[in-house]
Enzyme design. Structure first.
Site, PDB file in Angstrom:
ATOM      1  N   LYS A   1       2.620  -7.204  10.883  1.00 25.22           N
ATOM      2  CA  LYS A   1       2.819  -5.760  10.694  1.00 25.22           C
ATOM      3  C   LYS A   1       1.772  -5.219   9.735  1.00 25.22           C
ATOM      4  O   LYS A   1       1.147  -5.989   9.003  1.00 25.22           O
ATOM      5  CB  LYS A   1       4.231  -5.517  10.149  1.00 25.22           C
ATOM      6  CG  LYS A   1       4.495  -6.240   8.833  1.00 25.22           C
ATOM      7  CD  LYS A   1       5.964  -6.253   8.470  1.00 25.22           C
ATOM      8  CE  LYS A   1       6.167  -6.906   7.117  1.00 25.22           C
ATOM      9  NZ  LYS A   1       7.552  -7.305   6.886  1.00 25.22           N
TER      10      LYS A   1
ATOM     11  N   ARG B   1      19.649  -2.488   4.180  1.00 24.94           N
ATOM     12  CA  ARG B   1      18.641  -1.636   4.801  1.00 24.94           C
ATOM     13  C   ARG B   1      19.090  -1.515   6.256  1.00 24.94           C
ATOM     14  O   ARG B   1      20.176  -1.033   6.512  1.00 24.94           O
ATOM     15  CB  ARG B   1      17.263  -2.277   4.646  1.00 24.94           C
ATOM     16  CG  ARG B   1      16.129  -1.311   4.634  1.00 24.94           C
ATOM     17  CD  ARG B   1      14.795  -1.985   4.251  1.00 24.94           C
ATOM     18  NE  ARG B   1      14.457  -3.152   5.069  1.00 24.94           N
ATOM     19  CZ  ARG B   1      13.341  -3.858   4.929  1.00 24.94           C
ATOM     20  NH1 ARG B   1      12.449  -3.527   4.011  1.00 24.94           N
ATOM     21  NH2 ARG B   1      13.101  -4.894   5.695  1.00 24.94           N
TER      22      ARG B   1
ATOM     23  N   TYR C   1     -16.094  11.159 -14.151  1.00 27.10           N
ATOM     24  CA  TYR C   1     -15.308  12.395 -14.293  1.00 27.10           C
ATOM     25  C   TYR C   1     -14.416  12.346 -15.526  1.00 27.10           C
ATOM     26  O   TYR C   1     -13.896  11.266 -15.863  1.00 27.10           O
ATOM     27  CB  TYR C   1     -14.363  12.558 -13.092  1.00 27.10           C
ATOM     28  CG  TYR C   1     -15.034  12.949 -11.810  1.00 27.10           C
ATOM     29  CD1 TYR C   1     -15.652  14.192 -11.661  1.00 27.10           C
ATOM     30  CD2 TYR C   1     -15.021  12.078 -10.723  1.00 27.10           C
ATOM     31  CE1 TYR C   1     -16.239  14.542 -10.455  1.00 27.10           C
ATOM     32  CE2 TYR C   1     -15.606  12.425  -9.525  1.00 27.10           C
ATOM     33  CZ  TYR C   1     -16.206  13.655  -9.397  1.00 27.10           C
ATOM     34  OH  TYR C   1     -16.788  13.994  -8.214  1.00 27.10           O
TER      35      TYR C   1
ATOM     36  N   MET D   1     -13.581   8.823  -5.914  1.00 25.67           N
ATOM     37  CA  MET D   1     -13.119   8.681  -4.536  1.00 25.67           C
ATOM     38  C   MET D   1     -13.897   7.594  -3.792  1.00 25.67           C
ATOM     39  O   MET D   1     -13.321   6.766  -3.098  1.00 25.67           O
ATOM     40  CB  MET D   1     -13.257  10.013  -3.797  1.00 25.67           C
ATOM     41  CG  MET D   1     -12.635   9.981  -2.414  1.00 25.67           C
ATOM     42  SD  MET D   1     -12.965  11.456  -1.460  1.00 25.67           S
ATOM     43  CE  MET D   1     -11.903  12.642  -2.243  1.00 25.67           C
TER      44      MET D   1
HETATM   45  C1  PLP Z   1       7.772  -8.521   6.242  1.00 24.38           C
HETATM   46  C2  PLP Z   1       8.927  -9.313   6.619  1.00 24.38           C
HETATM   47  C3  PLP Z   1       8.935 -10.727   6.447  1.00 24.38           C
HETATM   48  C4  PLP Z   1       7.829 -11.486   5.775  1.00 24.38           C
HETATM   49  O1  PLP Z   1       7.929 -11.413   4.386  1.00 24.38           O
HETATM   50  P1  PLP Z   1       6.894 -12.193   3.415  1.00 24.38           P
HETATM   51  O2  PLP Z   1       7.492 -12.046   2.087  1.00 24.38           O
HETATM   52  O3  PLP Z   1       5.605 -11.476   3.529  1.00 24.38           O
HETATM   53  O4  PLP Z   1       6.838 -13.578   3.883  1.00 24.38           O
HETATM   54  C5  PLP Z   1      10.020 -11.422   6.941  1.00 24.38           C
HETATM   55  N1  PLP Z   1      11.057 -10.786   7.548  1.00 24.38           N
HETATM   56  C6  PLP Z   1      11.105  -9.435   7.693  1.00 24.38           C
HETATM   57  C7  PLP Z   1      12.268  -8.818   8.354  1.00 24.38           C
HETATM   58  C8  PLP Z   1      10.046  -8.660   7.227  1.00 24.38           C
HETATM   59  O5  PLP Z   1      10.083  -7.336   7.385  1.00 24.38           O
END
Ligand code: PLP
Length: 828
Positions: A496, A595, A723, A772
């Protein structure tokens, strides 16, 4: 090996096996151990090797269909798939491969030089090759083919036409070196040095040295650096001086070394001088760093020992070039992918690079831009015919040859789409971007053709700030993580957020290649991008939005279902869509993160719904830990695991089929191994990062954010920098301006001394506010030059530390590197 290959009977005997099935009688020339890298070639034999997690026997049937006609196996059961092929049965295929290589090596008359040690092996090997090839026909191990499988494959390349061989040997755990020694049988050895790499499997540094020294048990001469006391003592304790001469050098003034070398910096590099065999000698080296000096000393002593004249040595040293250890892969113009190997030009490295090109899926058109091969010692006719065969068997669509040699042998490439140019300038004069749209392009040239100019124009390298992603480290980290898992536990990798900033496609392709079972993305569009780029493995979508369900089904993406609303909507979409049932889904259970997810109380109703529904099938059920990283949350973690177990039992009662269960993320794998279940979901650790010191030692950071100094200036006391300058300088200060700012993902909060970068090995603080597109660094007294490389994070500048300075976590730092920063991918 006889030029035409080994006869089947001879081959069988060399491998120590029995021929249990007979097919076409054809000499054997090539060895295949990795079924994924197959190119259809005559006389190729497949060794079905078993590893902890995989087994080559699984692929024999497929390889037979793809034209392989010779197999070495240890499971007799697969033989019935192999009608019409030659099948050799052995008790252990890895041992058989090593036996074969040893027997092949034993037929070679010339000397064999073996190199081992912790660092520098590849550079010493490549430099010796550069120094020797004008005088001898040398075989050297390709790239880093130095392992239990790599060494036999290297030795297999020996031909009677070679005068000598240089073989690199590396080990990762005790007990491996004697196997390598038995095959290589070196007359001369070089022990480069001993360092901390791979220490984890060894109890003590002496154990590591002694294990490596097995390599030299039969050697006549061993060259080493006497300044490494442990190496010196181990060698003397072990070797009988009458049989093995131990040749040492020192740069720390140890007069008892055979060659005491003095080093002095010069404007062009380093001057090495010393007395050897009663004569004063000196040589110039165009490098200044200590690793290069050490590597050069090994080479120098070897050449002197072999009787090379000072003049030959000097002219060879003058031509030494830096060794590019990796293939670079970058995004090119108009959707193309460029693989750049502009430094090497031998046949084997061409073969490896073509293999790398072959596994790219992003585009379907493959183009190879290749220069004349130099330094091969083979007659041009034969060489270019072989090259044309290799190009054809690798499925190249367009071949572009550069150089007079290729121009003169164009006729061998008939039938392919080709273009030929007399030199690199000729190519560049005729270059049009549109000719290279949407292709996978290999750029492979001998150094003197300066193909980096071609790579640059194809990849539009415009920005000096890049994020380097080392894909071979992804593989190493994956291997380490797998070593912590029970063999049957599967791995899902989270790609992701653009694979935590590293580039989703390239990471996904690497993981697909190394046999990871599942990928996960956050949103459907991330999954669609991967599918369009050719990724075929299963992909779970963590946060599928209702509006994307149709598209997900079309692209075979598997949703995470976390509520009745999403479940009903997905089932409705399936009814309406024209897709196969049952469709794979994954259920998310909320066990304490609060969540997304089904609550425990909902699970029974969920089970009832699913048991009577034929449209979907639950592939896996999972939950996510809220605090796997810390003892502070261990009670919560165990509570979550208990609740998860309850949910699983409830579902198992109602569903008539099996599904996978998974709970652990990266820190969970490290800290709570008892909850591995059927699969784990790895993110951060794969990218080489962990907050835990014990695990961090075993992981290698995959990403390295680097830039270079645009301008240096001296700012007098009383002035400020940038700046809104709050800080007034109290002394004259040397300021380096670097082309990276908060728009690139360098957080503004690092300004005014909060954060550091690495320049010339020194940590240097930011000065003033980060802008920037630019930032300023205090480099007073560091001896910098404009153009010097600057590491923002990487091996030496830890992302974890940077995150701590910012009061955040490494996830945020990694995913903040903006898309305008060019990603460059490195292959091992
Ligand atoms: C991102 C995620 C992981 C991985 O977590 P890490 O700490 O990066 O290993 C595992 N399970 C879910 C549901 C996630 O969203």
């Amino acid at each position: 090996m006889p030029e035409e290959g080994y006869h089947l009977e001879v081959f069988t005997e060399m491998a120590g096996g029995t021929l249990i099935k007979r097919g076409k009688d054809e000499p054997i020339r090539h060895i295949l151990t990795d079924s994924r890298l197959h190119q259809a070639r005559e006389g190729i034999v497949f060794f079905a090797i078993k590893t902890r997690r995989n087994d080559g026997h699984r692929y024999v049937k497929d390889l037979l269909e793809r034209g392989v006609r010779h197999f070495v196996i240890s499971d007799e059961a697969v033989a019935h798939h192999l009608e019409g092929a030659n099948v050799i049965l052995v008790s252990d295929t890895r041992v058989a491969l090593q036996k074969l290589a040893g027997a092949h090596r034993a037929r070679f008359q010339g000397p064999v030089l073996a190199i081992t040690g912790s660092n520098g092996k590849t550079v010493v090997k490549e430099w010796l090759f550069q120094l020797l090839h004008r005088h001898r026909r040398v075989l050297r191990s390709p790239r880093s083919y130095n392992s239990q499988i790599g060494v036999p494959l290297s030795l297999w390349l020996l031909r009677p036409t070679h005068d000598m061989a240089i073989i690199e040997a590396g080990i990762s755990q005790p007990g491996e070196m004697p196997h390598l020694a038995k095959m290589i049988q070196p007359q001369v050895g070089i022990f480069t040095n001993i360092g901390q790499a791979h220490q984890e499997h060894f109890a003590h540094i002496d154990q590591k040295i002694n294990e490596k020294l097995h390599l030299f048990s039969g050697a006549e001469t061993v060259i080493y650096c006497k300044d490494q006391r442990e190496v010196h003592e181990a060698l003397h304790a072990r070797f009988d001086h009458t049989r093995t001469s131990l040749l040492s050098w020192s740069i720390q003034g140890d007069q008892s070394a055979h060659f005491c070398i003095h080093i002095a910096p010069t404007p062009e590099g380093t001057l090495l001088s010393g007395t050897y065999a009663g004569r004063k000698r000196k040589v110039n080296l165009a490098f200044t760093d200590s690793a290069s000096v050490e590597n050069a000393c090994h080479c120098w002593l070897y050449l002197l020992h072999e009787g090379f004249s000072d003049r030959d040595i000097a002219s060879g040293f003058a031509q030494l070039t830096p060794i590019a250890m990796r293939l670079e892969q970058l995004d090119g113009v108009l959707g193309s992918t460029v693989i750049n190997d502009a430094y090497n030009s031998d046949f084997t490295s061409l073969e490896i690079a073509l293999g790398q090109l072959g596994i790219q899926r992003k585009n379907s058109h493959h183009t190879a831009i290749v220069s004349d091969l130099v330094q091969t010692g083979e007659p041009p006719e034969q060489m270019y015919r072989r090259m044309a065969d290799l190009i054809r068997s690798n499925g190249i669509h367009t071949f572009i040859g550069v150089g007079p040699g290729l121009c003169a042998h164009q006729h061998f490439f008939e039938g392919l789409e080709t273009k030929f140019y007399s030199d690199t300038d000729d190519f560049l004069r005729n270059f049009h971007h549109r000719d290279f749209a949407q292709q996978n392009i290999l750029v492979k040239g001998a150094r003197r053709f300066a193909f980096e100019r071609i790579a640059a124009i194809l990849s539009e390298k415009t920005h000096e700030t890049i994020l380097e992603i080392d894909l071979s480290r992804i593989h190493e980290n994956l291997n380490y993580l797998r070593s912590l898992l029970h063999p049957e536990v599967q791995v899902m990798v989270m790609v992701k957020a653009f694979a935590y900033g590293s580039g989703a496609y390239e990471v996904a392709r690497t993981l697909e290649f190394y046999g990871v079972e599942y990928l996960a993305v956050a949103y459907a569009d991330e999954g669609i991008t991967l599918r369009e780029a050719g990724i075929q493995m299963p992909i779970m979508v963590l946060n599928p939005e209702l509006s994307t369900y149709d598209a997900m089904i079309r692209y075979k993406l598997e949703p995470q279902i976390f509520s009745f609303r999403t479940l009903r909507k997905f089932v409705d979409t399936l009814f309406a869509a024209d897709s196969d049932w049952p469709y794979p889904i994954h259920l998310k259970i909320n066990t304490g993160m609060n969540r997304l997810g089904f609550d425990l109380e909902e699970v029974e109703e969920l089970g009832t719904f699913l048991a009577s529904n034929e449209a979907v099938r639950v592939v896996s059920v999972f939950s996510h830990l809220a605090g796997s990283e810390s003892t502070e949350f261990d009670a919560l973690t165990h509570r979550q695991a208990t609740r998860f177990e309850q949910a699983i039992q409830a579902l198992q009662k109602q569903l008539t089929y099996d599904f996978k269960r998974h709970l652990l993320n990266s820190q969970g794998v490290f800290r709570h191994p008892q909850y591995q279940m059927d699969m784990v979901r790895i993110g951060l650790a794969l990218y080489g990062i962990s907050g835990n010191d014990t695990f961090r030692k075993h992981l290698k950071p995959v990403g390295r954010l680097v830039t270079s100094i645009s301008q240096l200036r001296r700012v007098p006391p009383g002035e400020g920098v940038g700046y809104s300058p709050k800080q007034v300088l109290t002394e004259e200060t040397e300021v380096a301006v670097i082309p990276i700012g908060y728009a690139d993902g360098l957080p503004r909060a690092l300004g005014n001394g909060v954060g550091h970068v690495l320049i010339r090995g020194h940590r240097r603080p930011f000065l003033g506010n980060i802008c920037m597109d630019m930032a300023m660094v205090d480099v007073t007294g560091a001896g910098c030059r404009e153009g010097d490389q600057v590491e923002v994070f990487g091996d030496r500048m830890d992302v974890y530390e940077m995150a701590e300075n910012l009061g955040t976590i490494p996830y945020e730092v990694l995913t903040s590197v903006s898309q305008r920063v060019k990603r460059v991918y490195l292959h091992g």
